[in-house]
Write a protein that holds these residues in place. Structure first.
Motif, PDB file in Angstrom:
ATOM      1  N   GLU A 286      -6.858  35.127  31.443  1.00 24.97           N
ATOM      2  CA  GLU A 286      -6.999  33.720  31.053  1.00 24.97           C
ATOM      3  C   GLU A 286      -6.338  32.777  32.051  1.00 24.97           C
ATOM      4  OE1 GLU A 286      -7.617  36.248  27.556  1.00 24.97           O
ATOM      5  OE2 GLU A 286      -6.029  36.138  29.074  1.00 24.97           O
ATOM      6  N   ALA A 289      -8.907  31.442  35.130  1.00 24.10           N
ATOM      7  CA  ALA A 289     -10.160  30.948  34.563  1.00 24.10           C
ATOM      8  C   ALA A 289     -10.198  29.436  34.683  1.00 24.10           C
ATOM      9  CB  ALA A 289     -10.275  31.382  33.101  1.00 24.10           C
ATOM     10  N   TYR A 300     -14.432  32.913  33.741  1.00 19.78           N
ATOM     11  CA  TYR A 300     -13.401  33.833  34.230  1.00 19.78           C
ATOM     12  C   TYR A 300     -13.760  34.279  35.643  1.00 19.78           C
ATOM     13  CZ  TYR A 300     -11.725  34.073  29.426  1.00 19.78           C
ATOM     14  OH  TYR A 300     -11.210  33.750  28.188  1.00 19.78           O
ATOM     15  N   THR A 357      -8.173  29.134  42.226  1.00 26.78           N
ATOM     16  CA  THR A 357      -8.176  29.537  40.818  1.00 26.78           C
ATOM     17  C   THR A 357      -6.768  29.585  40.222  1.00 26.78           C
ATOM     18  OG1 THR A 357      -8.073  31.920  41.339  1.00 26.78           O
ATOM     19  CG2 THR A 357     -10.265  30.912  41.198  1.00 26.78           C
TER      20      THR A 357
END
Length: 441
Positions: A286, A289, A300, A357
């Motif tokens: 998580e 994501a 994801y 990310t």
């Protein structure tokens, strides 16, 4: 043949850029790939090469102006004749597809060919409203003695020649380069010229000071402000803190430094943090994501595009380590060293500043213990690493001096629950406290 070179998209979707300096003037002869100018986008400083050989006809934009991608910025007169009225025979389909339009020209779908692909489709990008007065004509240079080796004027008075570091120095010192007498070869302004001008200016009375100095908000500073504001008021931030005994990690670093495989590698604590983050992400995806509001989905990512916040003379930028989760500790250390050196030199390409990310920000290098970092837009987490220093610590019921570091994790509560964020932070801390745990995961 008159050809207009349009500002290309050099940063994967950027909509505008500021012209920092021109390297050419009307009447100059230019070759293909000769540097025409330097531009500053919201992400980086970039040099634009000429797509054609010919004579510079006109500079359509003055230094300091911000223009939209696709806007003409310079006219180049080429030796090619105007196309005849009769249509030319069509090229072979395969060759035409492979060749495509030249830089600055529109393709079949209307997009402008750029240095790194194509710009946005027509109508697909909406610029933010800008309250900008019409650009005034360039001011005439004040009379000043010309250098002995150059004529009094050569048509470049409104385009002073100086390298980017010298331009930054002038900006920091409040020196107008158009008032500086160049002493370098070919009329280039040097650092000494700027410092001399600043010294001369300091002796003169201030025209309108009021005890303040005003600097236009542009480039990296404007982009940073917009990003953190959007993030702070879009993603619900939660920040958790953890103090970690990193004595074992620092001892491991000392042993590895003596190893032959690491002798030529700059092995910093940040490399161990980066490795710990990549391992912890595997157990709590998580944190790797993003929230897609338009699609109503959580996306994801398969790999970690690890951003490393770097303080540079141009401001805060966040270059990315691509697929960081696939790299070994040694490889991470090498990439980190290269990334930092490139960022400080102002040479980070725009493509390395997008698509992150997860981010790490090392506030410990400034002697700071911890902080509450703001998420980069589109990312679920950011980890702040504090100063690593000796502190009293309880070990097996006894007070001892250990090497301790504080971590602060901010995460997007839409994506990450408190339990998930806590587990991720605890995993990073556990790996830094006992690096051998990595063998058991």
């Amino acid at each position: 043949m008159r050809r207009e070179f349009a500002l290309p998209d050099v940063g994967e979707g950027l909509t505008e850029a500021e012209i920092v300096t021109w390297n050419v003037a009307p009447g100059d002869q230019v070759q293909v790939n000769q540097i025409l100018c330097e531009i500053e986008t919201a992400k980086a400083a970039v040099e634009l090469p000429s797509p054609w050989a010919g004579t510079v006809g006109e500079l359509l934009v003055q230094p300091g102006q911000t223009v939209a991608v696709g806007s003409p910025i310079i006219v180049i007169e080429t030796a090619e004749a105007e196309p005849a009225a009769a249509p030319a025979p069509p090229p072979a389909p395969a060759a035409a597809e492979e060749r495509g339009p030249k830089i600055g020209e529109a393709g079949q779908d209307g997009r402008i060919a750029t240095l790194v692909g194509y710009g946005p489709r027509p109508g697909s990008v909406t610029r933010r409203p800008r309250k900008r007065p019409a650009a005034p004509p360039p001011p005439a240079p004040e009379p000043r003695p010309a250098p002995a080796a150059a004529p009094a004027t050569d048509g470049r008075a409104t385009v002073p020649l100086a390298k980017p570091p010298v331009r930054k120095l002038a900006k920091d010192l409040g020196v107008d380069l158009r008032t500086v007498t160049p002493s370098g070869p070919d009329g280039v302004i040097t650092r000494a010229d700027v410092e001399a001008a600043a010294g001369a200016g300091s002796a003169a009375p201030a025209v309108s000071s009021g005890g303040e100095r005003r600097v236009p908000i542009r480039g990296v500073r404007r982009a940073t402000a917009a990003a953190v504001t959007q993030s702070a008021f879009t993603a619900p931030h939660v920040t958790e803190f953890l103090s970690v005994d990193v004595t074992a990690t620092m001892q491991l670093r000392d042993r590895l430094r003596a190893d032959r495989a690491y002798r030529d590698v700059k092995l910093t604590p940040l490399a161990f943090v980066a490795k710990a983050v990549c391992l912890a992400v595997e157990r709590t995806p998580e944190l790797n994501a993003r929230w897609d509001e338009d699609a109503g989905e959580i996306v994801y990512h398969d790999h970690v595009q690890l951003g490393i916040a770097a303080a540079t003379p141009r401001g805060l930028i966040v270059p990315k380590i691509r697929d960081a989760d696939t790299l070994s500790l040694r490889e991470l250390a090498i990439v980190l060293a290269e990334l930092t050196e490139t960022a400080r030199a102002g040479k980070t390409p725009p493509s390395d500043l997008v698509g992150g990310t997860f981010t790490i920000t090392n506030v410990g290098v400034f002697g700071v213990d911890t902080g509450t970092p703001i998420l980069n837009p589109g990312e679920a987490g950011i980890l702040a690493v504090g100063a690593i220093k000796p502190m009293p610590w309880v070990v097996d019921g006894e007070l001892a001096v250990r090497t301790v570091c504080q971590l602060a994790l901010s995460f997007d509560h839409r994506l990450v629950d408190g339990e998930q964020g806590s587990r991720f932070l605890a995993d990073v801390g556990a790996l830094l406290s006992d690096p051998g745990l990595a063998l058991t995961w």
